[in-house]
Enzyme design. Sequence first.
Site, PDB file in Angstrom:
ATOM      1  N   SER A 248     -14.142  -3.099   4.541  1.00  0.00           N
ATOM      2  CA  SER A 248     -14.143  -4.479   4.068  1.00  0.00           C
ATOM      3  C   SER A 248     -12.773  -5.067   4.361  1.00  0.00           C
ATOM      4  CB  SER A 248     -14.409  -4.511   2.566  1.00  0.00           C
ATOM      5  OG  SER A 248     -13.299  -3.967   1.900  1.00  0.00           O
ATOM      6  N   LYS A 249     -12.638  -6.348   4.082  1.00  0.00           N
ATOM      7  CA  LYS A 249     -11.349  -7.032   4.305  1.00  0.00           C
ATOM      8  C   LYS A 249     -10.212  -6.270   3.633  1.00  0.00           C
ATOM      9  CE  LYS A 249     -11.396 -11.170   6.406  1.00  0.00           C
ATOM     10  NZ  LYS A 249     -12.588 -11.988   6.168  1.00  0.00           N
ATOM     11  N   ARG A 250     -10.520  -5.703   2.473  1.00  0.00           N
ATOM     12  CA  ARG A 250      -9.484  -5.032   1.703  1.00  0.00           C
ATOM     13  C   ARG A 250      -8.962  -3.801   2.445  1.00  0.00           C
ATOM     14  NH1 ARG A 250     -10.090  -1.759  -2.316  1.00  0.00           N
ATOM     15  NH2 ARG A 250     -12.355  -1.959  -2.173  1.00  0.00           N
TER      16      ARG A 250
END
Length: 470
Positions: A248-250
Amino acid sequence: MSSVSLPVRTRFAPSPTGFLHLGGARTALFAWAFARRHKGQFILRIEDTDVERSTPEAIQAILDGMAWLELDYDEGPFYQMQRMDRYREVLAQMLAQGQAYHCYMSPLELDALRVAQTARGEKPRYDGRWRPENLNAGQHPPPGVGPVVRFKNPHSGSVAWDDQVKGRIEFANAELDDLIIARSDGTPTYNFCVVVDDLDMKITHVIRGDDHVNNTPRQINMIRALGAEPPVYGHLPTVLGADGTKLSKRHGAVSVMHYSDEGFLPEAMVNFLARLGWAHGDDEIFTREELVMWFDIAHVNPAPARFDADKLQWVNHEHLKRLPEAELGTRLMPFLVRAGFDTAQGPEPAAVGALLRDRSRTLVEMANAASYFYAAPPVTPESIAQHVGDAVRPALLELDERFAAMPWQRDTIAAALKEAAARHGLKPPQIMMPLRYLVAGTASTPALDAVLALLGRAKVRERIAAGLAL
Ligand code: GLU
């Protein structure tokens, strides 16, 4: 080493529908490393036929990411949108040779078929009703319907390949229906373009993400229908986040260029990406050259790899520690400028980097930690009162006088610090901590004598005087 017949030709074939993220960069790296390992050719092909989702920015992001990682290609970039004539030519040839046929089934009819099949508990699939051998006497193309072109997939038998990563994979042809290879407006479809390109570009090894495993049997059948032998395939497992979920973006689902901005070295990124699924013994830190020397597709782990941000930082730190000093300075310079420092007002970035690299994991951290080399620290009367007690002031004043008239180098500074402390009945840290604060505005710096030596006599004395005057 898996046996490889020369000459090797691999390709990276991204769809420019987003930035080049970690997974894509790793695919590019493995295809590149395999080609370089075997002194072969690496080809860049931009699969831009999804015109709705392809953007020039995404193409640029791919080119930038590859340039940053130094994944040089020998041919390309080729753009599929510029090869439409060639695809049409092969379509016409396949129609003429009976390897493909026109299908006039409308979307409505297809839907009805799907519903009926599902109701019977069957897997929905095209039933081959326009295959030339299935046509019945009264079956004529309906007027006004633009046909699609379907590939005549073999009915029986199976299609199998020895995947270089996953081992043998086999599909029964009965599971594969006749794939649409051109839409009713004549545009070729994805799997067909890949086949034509891989053949035209004489690709010997297709190294790509395992989201394409289901396309491979169809592509192999088409390649064989075209009278060619399929390339060798190696499907790379997914890259997951540290928690085992999709990136994910994280964690990692960002452009590789983000890591450039964050102060990661491209050689560290290459090292880190290579270890996402591949290993050479216990080697964790290696150069691009070593990767090329060691890379073996057969050593890629078929299990999904996990992205670990802490490990990336560690790998980067190890590469920072290994950079030649002058090179470190060159890499650090733009980060100092970006942090707003006037580098003309301080020591050479190479020397600053050499001092700070033991304690900085990225060039951004290093630049932030370098602030006191380029500007006086922002001290206040309160902070000075807190860090520089009255008891130490006479010792500091005396030390400052010593500083005025002595050779300015690390060993003499270290000796002067110790002597001043001893003469005033202090332990060395009791004089060093306040001095460090006066000069650097922080309690954490590399060895103080080294910092003072590099900062220079004039600035050190200026800061002592300014701080004690507050
Ligand atoms: N364009 C495809 C993708 O970006 C790759 C196709 C291939 O490597 O065969 O996923």
